[in-house]
Design an enzyme around this catalytic site. Sequence first.
Site, PDB file in Angstrom:
ATOM      1  N   CYS A   2       0.835  -1.310   0.078  1.00 23.62           N
ATOM      2  CA  CYS A   2      -0.239   0.456   0.272  1.00 23.62           C
ATOM      3  C   CYS A   2       1.083   1.079   0.317  1.00 23.62           C
ATOM      4  O   CYS A   2       2.106   1.413   0.513  1.00 23.62           O
ATOM      5  CB  CYS A   2      -0.546   0.111   1.406  1.00 23.62           C
ATOM      6  SG  CYS A   2      -2.241  -1.047   1.416  1.00 23.62           S
ATOM      7  N   ARG A  27       4.172  -0.256  -4.939  1.00 23.89           N
ATOM      8  CA  ARG A  27       3.572  -0.620  -3.354  1.00 23.89           C
ATOM      9  C   ARG A  27       2.433  -1.581  -2.850  1.00 23.89           C
ATOM     10  O   ARG A  27       2.016  -2.827  -2.741  1.00 23.89           O
ATOM     11  CB  ARG A  27       3.531   0.219  -2.133  1.00 23.89           C
ATOM     12  CG  ARG A  27       5.292   1.482  -1.900  1.00 23.89           C
ATOM     13  CD  ARG A  27       5.028   2.057  -1.425  1.00 23.89           C
ATOM     14  NE  ARG A  27       5.135   1.370  -0.398  1.00 23.89           N
ATOM     15  CZ  ARG A  27       5.456   1.640   1.304  1.00 23.89           C
ATOM     16  NH1 ARG A  27       6.874   1.034   0.702  1.00 23.89           N
ATOM     17  NH2 ARG A  27       5.267   1.213   2.146  1.00 23.89           N
ATOM     18  N   TRP A  73      -2.829  -2.592  -1.537  1.00 28.16           N
ATOM     19  CA  TRP A  73      -2.401  -4.349  -1.993  1.00 28.16           C
ATOM     20  C   TRP A  73      -3.326  -5.305  -0.835  1.00 28.16           C
ATOM     21  O   TRP A  73      -3.081  -4.513   0.466  1.00 28.16           O
ATOM     22  CB  TRP A  73      -1.296  -4.455  -1.661  1.00 28.16           C
ATOM     23  CG  TRP A  73      -0.578  -5.905  -1.590  1.00 28.16           C
ATOM     24  CD1 TRP A  73       0.013  -6.421  -3.451  1.00 28.16           C
ATOM     25  CD2 TRP A  73      -0.235  -6.791  -1.200  1.00 28.16           C
ATOM     26  NE1 TRP A  73       0.209  -7.518  -3.580  1.00 28.16           N
ATOM     27  CE2 TRP A  73      -0.104  -8.221  -1.139  1.00 28.16           C
ATOM     28  CE3 TRP A  73      -0.550  -7.283   0.082  1.00 28.16           C
ATOM     29  CZ2 TRP A  73       0.413  -9.083  -0.573  1.00 28.16           C
ATOM     30  CZ3 TRP A  73      -0.217  -7.762   1.031  1.00 28.16           C
ATOM     31  CH2 TRP A  73      -0.186  -9.577   0.406  1.00 28.16           C
ATOM     32  N   ASN A  99      -1.470   1.611   5.817  1.00 28.56           N
ATOM     33  CA  ASN A  99      -1.617   0.943   4.940  1.00 28.56           C
ATOM     34  C   ASN A  99      -0.539  -0.253   6.156  1.00 28.56           C
ATOM     35  O   ASN A  99      -0.319   0.822   8.312  1.00 28.56           O
ATOM     36  CB  ASN A  99      -0.078   1.845   4.482  1.00 28.56           C
ATOM     37  CG  ASN A  99       1.314   0.729   4.097  1.00 28.56           C
ATOM     38  OD1 ASN A  99       1.115  -0.767   4.602  1.00 28.56           O
ATOM     39  ND2 ASN A  99       2.393   0.766   4.544  1.00 28.56           N
ATOM     40  N   GLY A 100      -1.023  -1.111   6.060  1.00 30.50           N
ATOM     41  CA  GLY A 100      -0.709  -2.042   7.441  1.00 30.50           C
ATOM     42  C   GLY A 100      -2.245  -3.295   8.451  1.00 30.50           C
ATOM     43  O   GLY A 100      -3.265  -2.666   6.940  1.00 30.50           O
ATOM     44  N   GLU A 485      17.937 -17.633  -7.764  1.00 32.87           N
ATOM     45  CA  GLU A 485      17.438 -16.477  -7.915  1.00 32.87           C
ATOM     46  C   GLU A 485      16.703 -16.921  -9.307  1.00 32.87           C
ATOM     47  O   GLU A 485      15.685 -15.866  -9.893  1.00 32.87           O
ATOM     48  CB  GLU A 485      18.253 -15.415  -7.364  1.00 32.87           C
ATOM     49  CG  GLU A 485      18.368 -14.047  -8.240  1.00 32.87           C
ATOM     50  CD  GLU A 485      17.375 -13.272  -7.101  1.00 32.87           C
ATOM     51  OE1 GLU A 485      16.517 -14.099  -6.224  1.00 32.87           O
ATOM     52  OE2 GLU A 485      17.123 -12.161  -7.990  1.00 32.87           O
ATOM     53  N   LYS A 489      12.902 -15.216 -10.274  1.00 32.62           N
ATOM     54  CA  LYS A 489      12.877 -13.726 -11.002  1.00 32.62           C
ATOM     55  C   LYS A 489      11.552 -14.028 -12.264  1.00 32.62           C
ATOM     56  O   LYS A 489      11.149 -13.613 -12.526  1.00 32.62           O
ATOM     57  CB  LYS A 489      14.434 -13.711 -11.348  1.00 32.62           C
ATOM     58  CG  LYS A 489      14.590 -12.088 -11.555  1.00 32.62           C
ATOM     59  CD  LYS A 489      14.612 -11.394 -10.387  1.00 32.62           C
ATOM     60  CE  LYS A 489      13.923 -11.157  -9.410  1.00 32.62           C
ATOM     61  NZ  LYS A 489      14.095 -11.113  -7.795  1.00 32.62           N
ATOM     62  N   GLU A 492       8.054 -15.250 -11.121  1.00 32.45           N
ATOM     63  CA  GLU A 492       7.373 -13.690 -10.380  1.00 32.45           C
ATOM     64  C   GLU A 492       6.890 -12.709 -11.362  1.00 32.45           C
ATOM     65  O   GLU A 492       5.702 -12.179 -11.453  1.00 32.45           O
ATOM     66  CB  GLU A 492       7.670 -13.310  -9.379  1.00 32.45           C
ATOM     67  CG  GLU A 492       9.286 -12.197  -9.370  1.00 32.45           C
ATOM     68  CD  GLU A 492       9.688 -11.586  -8.159  1.00 32.45           C
ATOM     69  OE1 GLU A 492       9.363 -11.693  -7.588  1.00 32.45           O
ATOM     70  OE2 GLU A 492      11.047 -11.502  -8.050  1.00 32.45           O
ATOM     71  N   HIS A 508      16.809 -37.112  -7.493  1.00 28.63           N
ATOM     72  CA  HIS A 508      16.543 -37.045  -6.425  1.00 28.63           C
ATOM     73  C   HIS A 508      14.774 -37.126  -6.753  1.00 28.63           C
ATOM     74  O   HIS A 508      14.194 -37.357  -5.902  1.00 28.63           O
ATOM     75  CB  HIS A 508      17.369 -36.748  -5.191  1.00 28.63           C
ATOM     76  CG  HIS A 508      18.078 -37.293  -4.997  1.00 28.63           C
ATOM     77  ND1 HIS A 508      18.619 -39.025  -4.746  1.00 28.63           N
ATOM     78  CD2 HIS A 508      19.237 -36.478  -5.249  1.00 28.63           C
ATOM     79  CE1 HIS A 508      19.734 -38.998  -4.494  1.00 28.63           C
ATOM     80  NE2 HIS A 508      20.165 -37.707  -4.613  1.00 28.63           N
ATOM     81  N   LYS A 607       6.310  -4.842  -3.600  1.00 36.26           N
ATOM     82  CA  LYS A 607       7.565  -4.090  -3.093  1.00 36.26           C
ATOM     83  C   LYS A 607       8.257  -4.514  -1.865  1.00 36.26           C
ATOM     84  O   LYS A 607       8.767  -5.219  -1.630  1.00 36.26           O
ATOM     85  CB  LYS A 607       7.914  -3.123  -3.899  1.00 36.26           C
ATOM     86  CG  LYS A 607       9.455  -2.670  -4.100  1.00 36.26           C
ATOM     87  CD  LYS A 607       9.992  -3.091  -4.430  1.00 36.26           C
ATOM     88  CE  LYS A 607      11.462  -3.183  -5.126  1.00 36.26           C
ATOM     89  NZ  LYS A 607      12.020  -4.456  -5.682  1.00 36.26           N
TER      90      LYS A 607
HETATM   91  O1  M6R Z   1      12.651  -5.797   0.921  1.00 34.61           O
HETATM   92  P1  M6R Z   1      13.508  -6.790   1.188  1.00 34.61           P
HETATM   93  O2  M6R Z   1      14.315  -7.491   0.563  1.00 34.61           O
HETATM   94  O3  M6R Z   1      12.881  -8.093   2.214  1.00 34.61           O
HETATM   95  O4  M6R Z   1      11.722  -7.882   0.586  1.00 34.61           O
HETATM   96  C1  M6R Z   1      12.183  -9.421   0.361  1.00 34.61           C
HETATM   97  C2  M6R Z   1      11.604 -10.079  -0.900  1.00 34.61           C
HETATM   98  O5  M6R Z   1      10.094  -9.763  -0.371  1.00 34.61           O
HETATM   99  C3  M6R Z   1      11.660 -10.458  -2.040  1.00 34.61           C
HETATM  100  O6  M6R Z   1      12.693 -10.130  -2.395  1.00 34.61           O
HETATM  101  C4  M6R Z   1      10.633 -10.360  -3.175  1.00 34.61           C
HETATM  102  O7  M6R Z   1      11.336 -11.842  -3.149  1.00 34.61           O
HETATM  103  C5  M6R Z   1      11.463  -9.942  -4.779  1.00 34.61           C
HETATM  104  N1  M6R Z   1       9.776  -9.578  -5.308  1.00 34.61           N
HETATM  105  C6  M6R Z   1      11.974 -10.718  -4.915  1.00 34.61           C
HETATM  106  O8  M6R Z   1      12.162 -10.204  -6.464  1.00 34.61           O
END
Ligand code: M6R
Length: 612
Positions: A2, A27, A73, A99-100, A485, A489, A492, A508, A607
């Site tokens: 948010c 956000r 969000w 927000n929260g 990673e 990527k 997502e 396995h 984010k």
């Molecule tokens: O702000 P942070 O690094 O603590 O966030 C952690 C994860 O939410 C963040 O890395 C998320 O996995 C990203 N969308 C990855 O691209």
Amino acid sequence: MCGIVAYLGDKQAYPILIKGLQRLEYRGYDSAGVALIDDELLLYKKQGKVADLEEYLKDKNVKGNIGIAHTRWATHGEPSDINAHPHFSRSKKLAIIHNGIIENYCTLKKELFKRGYTFQSETDTEVLIHLIEDIQINENVELLEAVRIALNQVVGAYAIVIIAKDNPNQLIVARKGSPLVIGVGEKEFFVASDATPIVEHTTNVVYLNEEEIAVLNRNGDIKLINIKNQKKTPYIEKLELNLHEIEKDGYAHFMLKEIHEQPRSIRDTMRGRINSSRNILSLGGITDYERRLINAKRIIIVACGTSWHAGLVGEYLFEDLARIPVEVEYASEFRYRNPIINEDDVVIAISQSGETADTLAAIELAKSKGATIIGICNVVGSSIARATHAGSYTHAGPEIGVASTKAFTAQVTILTMMALMISFKKGVITKSKYHQLLGEIELIPEKVEKVLKTENKIKGIAEEFINSRNFLYLGRGYNFPVALEGALKLKEISYIHAEGYPAAEMKHGPIALIDAEMPVVVVATKKGIYEKVISNIMEVKARKGKIIAVVTEGDVAVKALADYIIEIPETEELLVPLVATIPLQLLSYYIAVMRGCDVDKPRNLAKSVTVE
Ligand code: M6R
């Protein structure tokens, strides 16, 4: 999660608010809304992105020089016009953005329900504004006092802004567990979840602390108290943020811009910290805590998502170089599983945003057991940066694309410098090895530049796989976190199912998935256990899987086996993640773009994950 924006001053609020929402859209982006006072308290909201709200408001009255706005969000209640913020109080004289999460909202709602309140939305936020108005009326107190009393009844996290129809000269803002910044102009105020909507108006800011409430008045006064009613002094700081850092600069997406920024961002992470010609490596932010790291019996790394993957690279680095045992924990699991934490443990918390709720809670838990907490954050002044004993900022610059790219390489750069520095000070590596590694680290930005030049080739490979339904990513040693990673990527931003595995684990289980339809990305750089990775590639080939291999320049053996090859410059094995990650970011980006996905705002994501 948010985004919050508010304005009070002489200017028209709406253009400032809508532009602020666009800056904060990373956000959360499932619905948006705005409330303004122009004699009446006007409130408009719409499911969808900020652009949908803008379209909806084209022919509406959006006048007023005080207003609040929100991009959501969803947590409580699906994305809809009704659940979007702002929310009215019962009399429609107050409006709130939030927000929260108000964790005890059910209990509060039941009480209000008994007193005859009805609710338009499913949100916890609407409960809060009804509670505030109920207190204001029944206890016959000023709005500020009603807010203060209500916040004392709330369990959970909040960043809120409230406007009142009867007082168009005042904004009331408060925070706990969710970020909030106040921009202080000439008799005008800007409020936002982070500084990006504020920087083009003023560089004077006040960061609200936990449980603080501010009253911002049109005459330029700020009154600051905490929820215990203790008076506080607002501390005005200078923002260090440039406008161009938060704009696309001609790139199609923030994600692409941020991928391309990595030679610069990695240099910025090293700036003033490393100088191989003088054998210097120092991380000023942790100087006072170096001894704790050197003497640590164990390091525990806590993080989420991409930052957790950086933590895994950190595990290899600290164990390999500094010979300190490391455990890497998902913050969300760590905080709830009664972990064993000792006073001589050092906890390293990694977070780009510095606001991730699970990571913050893991830190508080470790702190309460007496461990030393070191932070690796990108956002300066963030909650995690402030909750740790010491830390190193990554200095990667604002990361706006929801998929983390430059923050990851910056985190790995810090971890590499930290592990190397500790290993040398601990006396477990020789001076010549230390010197050689310092020199190699300094060469990384050039090597990343070289990889970025292979972009067109990677784009061509991406084109072949836009209709794939699954992907497997394999790597061993330092390349295992790179594989994880790469898979994260891809999933997502393209919504293709992807799994990362240590290459040897494939036999396995995941090997059962391999057929001619299964692309397998193998990070098969030289050194380490290269020969064994070749055997894993053979196993995939024997089952007709398609191999996309990331290899070291000049490689012959893997080239002969793979269907597609991406070459990266040679470097020390422990530095390979910094280079090998880049082509995987580009591959995901192009696959997602060619599938028509919104790479900067992938569905369901946000984010900064400030809720658990
Ligand atoms: O702000 P942070 O690094 O603590 O966030 C952690 C994860 O939410 C963040 O890395 C998320 O996995 C990203 N969308 C990855 O691209």
